[in-house]
Design a protein around this motif. Sequence first.
Motif, short mmCIF file in Angstrom:
data_model
loop_
_atom_site.label_atom_id
_atom_site.label_comp_id
_atom_site.label_asym_id
_atom_site.label_seq_id
_atom_site.Cartn_x
_atom_site.Cartn_y
_atom_site.Cartn_z
N LEU A 27 -0.12 11.82 -2.73
CA LEU A 27 -1.53 11.69 -3.11
C LEU A 27 -2.25 13.02 -2.96
O LEU A 27 -2.04 13.74 -2.01
N PRO A 72 -5.04 0.57 -5.49
CA PRO A 72 -4.56 -0.06 -4.24
C PRO A 72 -5.24 0.53 -3.01
O PRO A 72 -5.50 -0.17 -2.03
N SER A 127 2.46 1.79 -3.24
CA SER A 127 1.57 2.22 -4.32
C SER A 127 1.20 3.70 -4.20
O SER A 127 1.04 4.37 -5.22
N ILE A 128 1.05 4.22 -2.98
CA ILE A 128 0.67 5.63 -2.91
C ILE A 128 1.86 6.54 -3.28
O ILE A 128 1.68 7.71 -3.54
N SER A 180 2.34 11.67 1.73
CA SER A 180 2.57 11.09 0.40
C SER A 180 2.12 12.08 -0.67
O SER A 180 1.43 13.04 -0.39
N PHE A 228 0.83 -1.20 0.00
CA PHE A 228 0.00 0.00 0.00
C PHE A 228 0.87 1.25 0.00
O PHE A 228 0.67 2.16 -0.82
N TYR A 229 1.83 1.29 0.91
CA TYR A 229 2.67 2.49 0.97
C TYR A 229 3.48 2.67 -0.31
O TYR A 229 3.73 3.79 -0.74
#
Lengths: 322, 366
Positions: free
Chosen positions: B210, B3, A117-118, B208, A114-115
């Motif tokens: 995002l 994800p 992918s972000i 992040s 997960f980490y």
Amino acid sequence: MNFRTVRPGITAINMSVSVQIKNINKKFEKLEALRDITLSIPPGELFGFIGPDGAGKTTLFRLITSLLLADKGSIAVDGLDSETDYKKIRNITGYMPGRFSLYYDLTVEENINFYASIFKTSLRENYHLIKEVYEQIEPFKKRRAGDLSGGMKQKLALSCALIHKPELLILDEPTTGVDAVSRKEFWELLKKMQKTGITILVSTPYMDEASLCDRVALMQKGDLMAVDTPSSIVDGYNGDLWQISSSDMHAIVADLTGIDSRIEKVFRFGEKVHVTTHNIDNKELGVIIEGVLDGAKHKNILLEGAKPQIEDCFLALMDEKG
Amino acid sequence: MWPFIKKEFFHIFRDFRSMLILFGMPVAQVLLFGFAITTDIKDVSIAILDNSKDNVSREISNKLVSSGYFILNSNLSSNNEIEAAFKRGDIKEVVVFESDFAQKLQREGVADIQLIIDASEPNTASMINAYTSGIINSYSLELMKKQGKIPISIITEPKMLYNSGLRSVFMFVPGVITILLMLVSAMMTSISITREKEVGTMEAILVSPLKPIQIILGKVAPYVLLSFINLIVILLLSAFVFDMPIRGSIALLLVESILFIVMALALGILISSVSKSQQQAMLLSMFALLLPTILLSGFIFPIENMPYALQLVSHVMPSKWFIIIVKNIMLKGVGIGYFWKETLILLAMTVFFILMSVKKFKTRLE
């Protein structure tokens, strides 16, 4: 024709970054969390922020990662302003918050993926970056993060923070609540990480970990009390330090306090008592102490010269600042 | 972003409580509401006040009593006894034949029967009314055929005692759909976002690259799907267990529902951005969303009977408009032409809440 070669077996060196902190002030309602902090951290340094809870370590880290905004002052990471260029900074920063930021209901593997992918990467792609750390928890990759021990949680969190190849790694109290063996292993890992060229900022309430950093900042209630290499801080200790023990360790601090104007500080240090003196030699101090600690209460009195440690310096600095 | 969505599904499927709320609740609610408001009546005690005592009135009385739905409790002899009979509490209905019933029917072709019904339980009352009227109507049809004469009609005049605002039996399904979509969408998202704040993972996500919109979409996408599945479950249950009709277009119903789901999700995000803990988010969802949905949307209490101030408040309840839309589609079977205004209001609210929630969503901790 130009050839660019990378030697096999060597991880590509990160372009590491500097952190410049200038006159930072931060208030939470009435509480002054940080008072006029100025600090410069060169690329590739392993820099420690040492101080008890409430010193302002976490706040400072949140300011650097731009999770908070300062009231006054500025922070630059690799020349990027933390307020206006925070998106770029976030791309090159690996941050491990104080509470291990893991999803306890996800497995080790799922957390990492997960980490990764972000940050638009994947475990496979960057496996080599975190190999050192991840190898140790890989046997448990199907286990839920919530079922891991403190030390393993910490390694997983570190893997997650490293997965996107950050140039600046910020670790907020990574060793708090972790057993002594894991703490030691963790610092060894950090040292290895540092060799790849990454700049590492780490905070800890454990004074004994200070000596493992290149340089440290001693912090207390929002103030920066000292910034230097651990050895310079220790060398700068003002006065002579002795350690004393006897059979009655409960009474000893009270019995030694205020007996002579040249004996300045008396405090418990582990199993001993540390005493700081000025202009007293070994013999004279021995006489004074034997005179004060009467034989009925105190037996086996032991007096030796001691090498100051970071904690002694910290307490001395705290006294100075009031 | 995929994800992120996958991770969110893991959270949901691995948390027993989430699963219970998501899938246990709709079933439990529909069944509870369904069986509590049963569509059958049986052995209802009635009294008859026959002011005429002729063969027609007696025949009708017999029909009623022998139908299996009603039991004759007593024969009354005057209007004065009606109130006392109700107050004793053992009867639910009094059937009153006017005097010279058969004669009037013969001569004028019209005669009146008054049905006085205890409406303190509104649903039962409306059913009693429907069944009584039904039996009487079928009798009058029979009579017409037998006599082959000019049309005759027996007019039943229901009079509801104790509660004049009678609700429809099928009212509960639109209400339950609204509540559940609101609950699942708004409450679950707000809780799941605040959980990340509480655990500290939000800090790591925020750091992040995002974008806020990606975080939000990743968080809510699973709930759109789950809410949608929920909706289908409720509709199936109400159709097959309770014979609830969907007279209008199912596609239209689903589209309107998705609109409402998106609105509720935006509300959930908004709630999460103002609350610091899961508990706070849950309480806020309860008090700010669920209670008004139940009390002010017209689900239980008719809006027309509310004080003017509360009527005004009900206008800003998205659920009010949604319930109107669902009722229109399911019960009246009408098309978008009849409720485009409500849809537009809902759409405007949705856009408003989305904009608000994206704006309020913080890329920082403060």
